[in-house]
Scaffold this active site. Sequence first.
Site, PDB file in Angstrom:
ATOM      1  N   GLN A 180       4.181  28.786  31.522  1.00 24.41           N
ATOM      2  CA  GLN A 180       3.054  27.915  31.884  1.00 24.41           C
ATOM      3  C   GLN A 180       2.965  27.672  33.394  1.00 24.41           C
ATOM      4  O   GLN A 180       2.028  27.030  33.853  1.00 24.41           O
ATOM      5  CB  GLN A 180       3.151  26.574  31.153  1.00 24.41           C
ATOM      6  N   SER A 200       4.371  35.336  30.707  1.00 25.22           N
ATOM      7  CA  SER A 200       3.575  35.947  29.635  1.00 25.22           C
ATOM      8  C   SER A 200       2.160  36.203  30.140  1.00 25.22           C
ATOM      9  O   SER A 200       1.618  35.389  30.894  1.00 25.22           O
ATOM     10  CB  SER A 200       3.537  34.982  28.446  1.00 25.22           C
ATOM     11  N   CYS A 320       2.656  20.769  16.135  1.00 29.65           N
ATOM     12  CA  CYS A 320       2.206  19.656  15.297  1.00 29.65           C
ATOM     13  C   CYS A 320       1.444  20.182  14.095  1.00 29.65           C
ATOM     14  O   CYS A 320       0.339  20.668  14.223  1.00 29.65           O
ATOM     15  CB  CYS A 320       1.308  18.725  16.089  1.00 29.65           C
TER      16      CYS A 320
HETATM   17  N1  PLP Z   1       7.035  29.486  26.537  1.00 30.74           N
HETATM   18  C1  PLP Z   1       6.027  28.626  26.762  1.00 30.74           C
HETATM   19  C2  PLP Z   1       6.257  27.461  27.656  1.00 30.74           C
HETATM   20  C3  PLP Z   1       4.789  28.832  26.176  1.00 30.74           C
HETATM   21  O1  PLP Z   1       3.793  27.963  26.394  1.00 30.74           O
HETATM   22  C4  PLP Z   1       4.605  29.948  25.335  1.00 30.74           C
HETATM   23  C5  PLP Z   1       3.323  30.171  24.651  1.00 30.74           C
HETATM   24  O2  PLP Z   1       2.637  29.251  24.290  1.00 30.74           O
HETATM   25  C6  PLP Z   1       5.682  30.821  25.146  1.00 30.74           C
HETATM   26  C7  PLP Z   1       6.883  30.563  25.756  1.00 30.74           C
HETATM   27  C8  PLP Z   1       5.559  32.032  24.274  1.00 30.74           C
HETATM   28  O3  PLP Z   1       4.813  33.018  24.924  1.00 30.74           O
HETATM   29  P1  PLP Z   1       4.152  34.209  24.053  1.00 30.74           P
HETATM   30  O4  PLP Z   1       3.008  33.587  23.326  1.00 30.74           O
HETATM   31  O5  PLP Z   1       3.732  35.207  25.069  1.00 30.74           O
HETATM   32  O6  PLP Z   1       5.193  34.712  23.147  1.00 30.74           O
END
Ligand code: PLP
Length: 374
Positions: A180, A200, A320
């Site tokens: 994020q 990501s 949630c």
């Molecule tokens: N870590 C955080 C803080 C995220 O917000 C997300 C996705 O919402 C992920 C990891 C997982 O990423 P991905 O959807 O690419 O697997």
Amino acid sequence: MSAYLDHAATTPVCPQAAQAAFQVMTEEFGNPSAQYAPGREAAGRLRERRAAVAAALGCAPEELYFTSCGTEGDNWSIRAAVQHGRRVGRHIITTAIEHSAVLETCKALAAQGYEVTYLKPDRRGHVSIADLEAALRPDTVLVSMMLVNNELGTLQPVRQAGELLRRTGSAALLHTDAVQAFLKVPFTPAQLGVDLLTVSGHKIGAPKGVGAQYIRAGLKLSPLLYGGGQENALRSGTEATAQIAALAAACQAWQADFPQRMAQIRDYALTALSSVPGLEIVSPGDAPHICAISLPGYPSEMLVRELSDRGVWVSSGSACHKGRPSHVFAALGLPKRTLMGVLRVSFAPSTTPGEIDALRESLVEITKSRIAMR
Ligand code: PLP
């Protein structure tokens, strides 16, 4: 008018990314491992794209590995870090407000005999360095601390964690889930002092199914996937060239003023939403694109449904469901009524005041048409 206000969940693919992916799929479809011209061309393009993503992240191209998603990077980082520290110990420190990609991996390791300490946040959603220092032990092999929380938008003290590990001479590796944070807040892996960092694509205008993993130069880790030796033999598998092209294009299309634009719209939202009767700001967000609010007495699930019926899309928090509040909001120790009415609102640089107004007006309508639960 509809309003998509859940950009922390995923973003639309930007035109540059879609075009780049289309071109690779239809024209530059060679396998980068092939020795003939289309293969060599694909390998060259892959090098350029790795350099583009590395430049956006602020690391060397050799430190960047393409993955399929943030979840993969989080899993890989944690599993490889404990393997790396196997002669040092079996203690892991993380936070209670990580994404489930981190928490579930830690849970699986705990079932195999690892000991996991979860740092708790304060009421505003920040963990403390004093707590980390108190939790650190000679047998700690990994500290995994996210940079920006996905439900609160709070920044965690990752740089200070790196300083602490160096000051105390700890052998623990430092991983941060920067999914994020990437392109939203300024940082480089070196500035943070991390060994491992995960991002990501689908949070920044690239498609789902592509991510990138930073591994500090010189750190020797065990491979995630064995096979044909791609990604410096650490993550074998034919490279997802179209997704990677899209990720590079999304990074290049990202403009320097995007964070400022998101911060402006977040501030507009915080002011506008404060006029909804009874509404509480749970987290104003340190990062520019995420804030959390609550309408105490109105269950989040109902709010999400009613808002959706009006064409307004927000989230009740990533975990949630079935009446259970997300572990992140639960960790804040909020009063129950506030906790049950929490919503996450998240923005893109393109989010308009009109979309925020639609959310505000819909919330006012809902509070008028439904009686709050006690
Ligand atoms: N870590 C955080 C803080 C995220 O917000 C997300 C996705 O919402 C992920 C990891 C997982 O990423 P991905 O959807 O690419 O697997």
